[in-house]
Design a protein around this motif. Structure first.
Motif: not given
Ligand SMILES: [Zn+2]
Ligand SMILES: [Zn+2]
Length: 353
Positions: A87-104
């Motif tokens: 909702r902030e930066c409008r970036h879009r992720f695959r729901a099933d992959k969102v935990d597979e990327v490093p997070w800020v």
């Protein structure tokens, strides 16, 4: 991976698409040496699976097809990935992959200092787990929504819904809609197959590493049609031939230099199967990014021909000289689909890759 990308560029194999304009996401160009290599692989495959086999013929169908094709095939309704938006930066992720990327993470235990925490791990300072957007670390994520992966385009001069069509997300449908044309013109008898090499397009949201998951790619596909009423070696013909194709494809890879230790078969779980498949087996290769799909071999049953018969009103059946078989419709197919020229393509559980 960066080393590989820059080596491929320096040596003239693969360049980033539109590089002078900053590049196009997940599109790559094959350079002078890359195109030679790619053509060699295509020729090898064509010779092996089309020209040297008496039970196979080739086809080259157009990329843009009648929009009803994609309605009938299920792609309009099912070729989707679940997406979440920040909702902030409008970036879009695959729901099933969102935990597979490093997070800020702005860590409260260190006066709000910014850290990038490895994928799936908690913060080393405060122990918090990711709840916000991995990209900006500030925004809430929306509930998952289904996003269709087909590229839309308009046919003709008017951009209106009636002119809406798609760039094909797979070449297979070109084979199915030409089933009767090939059957009649080539006087084929079951079992027989139709093979095709061509470009396909998928609007991947999280394109992957280098040429391992791209938005535009080239596929080699085979649809093999068998008589479902027939029994071969004590098994229904579709199951027998599915197994045979798995063996033939593995033999092909090994014959042309892929080490057995770098190849494995992976059976799809029931809930992972695409909407058309009775059984699917992936040939996986040990890529620099890990084990990933090199080819998918699916038993699609008569799903596609039945769907196209229903939507087009044409019968798409097979007559063997004495009777119309099993309500006439041959079961398709073992369906080797190789992304060999563009590398592997992984697929998510719910879509009909
Ligand atoms: Zn964000
Ligand atoms: Zn923390």
């Amino acid at each position: 991976m960066d080393t590989l990308v820059s080596l491929c560029k320096r040596r003239g194999f693969v360049f980033q698409s539109s590089e002078i304009y900053g590049g196009t996401g997940s599109c790559w160009d094959y350079g002078p040496l890359g195109v030679e290599l790619k053509n060699k692989i295509k020729q090898l495959w064509w010779r092996e699976f089309i020209q040297r086999r008496a039970d196979m013929v080739g086809l080259d169908a157009s990329i843009i097809m009648h929009p009803m094709v994609w309605k009938a095939s299920g792609h309009v309704d099912h070729f989707t990935d679940p997406m979440v938006d920040c909702r902030e930066c409008r970036h879009r992720f695959r729901a099933d992959k969102v935990d597979e990327v490093p997070w800020v993470h702005y860590c409260p235990a260190t006066k709000g200092n910014k850290f990038t925490v490895p994928a799936g791990e908690p913060c080393g300072h405060c122990g918090a787990r990711r709840t916000l957007c991995p990209e900006c670390g500030k925004g809430e994520l929306t509930a998952p929504r289904q996003f269709n992966l087909m590229f839309k385009t308009f046919m003709g001069p008017v951009e209106e819904d009636a002119a809406l069509t798609y760039l094909r997300p797979e070449t297979a449908q070109g084979i199915f809609v030409n089933f009767d044309n090939v059957l009649q013109s080539m006087r084929r008898k079951l079992p027989f197959g139709i093979g095709q090499i061509g470009k396909s397009f998928r609007n991947e949201i999280t394109p992957g590493n280098f040429i391992f998951r791209t938005r535009e790619f080239e596929q080699m596909e085979i649809e093999y049609f068998v008589n479902p009423a027939e029994v071969v070696d004590g098994r229904p013909a579709d199951e027998y031939w599915h197994e045979r194709w798995i063996e033939d494809c593995m033999a092909f890879f090994e014959r042309y230099g892929l080490g057995r230790e770098n190849l494995r078969l992976r059976e799809h779980e029931k809930e992972e199967l695409a909407h058309y498949a009775k059984r699917t087996v992936d040939v996986e290769y040990r890529f620099p990014i890990g084990w990933s799909e090199l080819m998918g071999i699916a038993n699609r049953t008569d799903f596609d021909l039945k769907q196209h018969a229903k939507w087009s009103g044409k019968s798409l059946t097979y007559f063997d000289g004495t009777s119309w078989r099993d309500s006439g419709r041959p079961t398709t197919t073992t369906r080797p689909r190789s992304g060999a020229s563009t590398g592997a393509r992984t697929r998510s559980a719910r879509r009909s890759a």
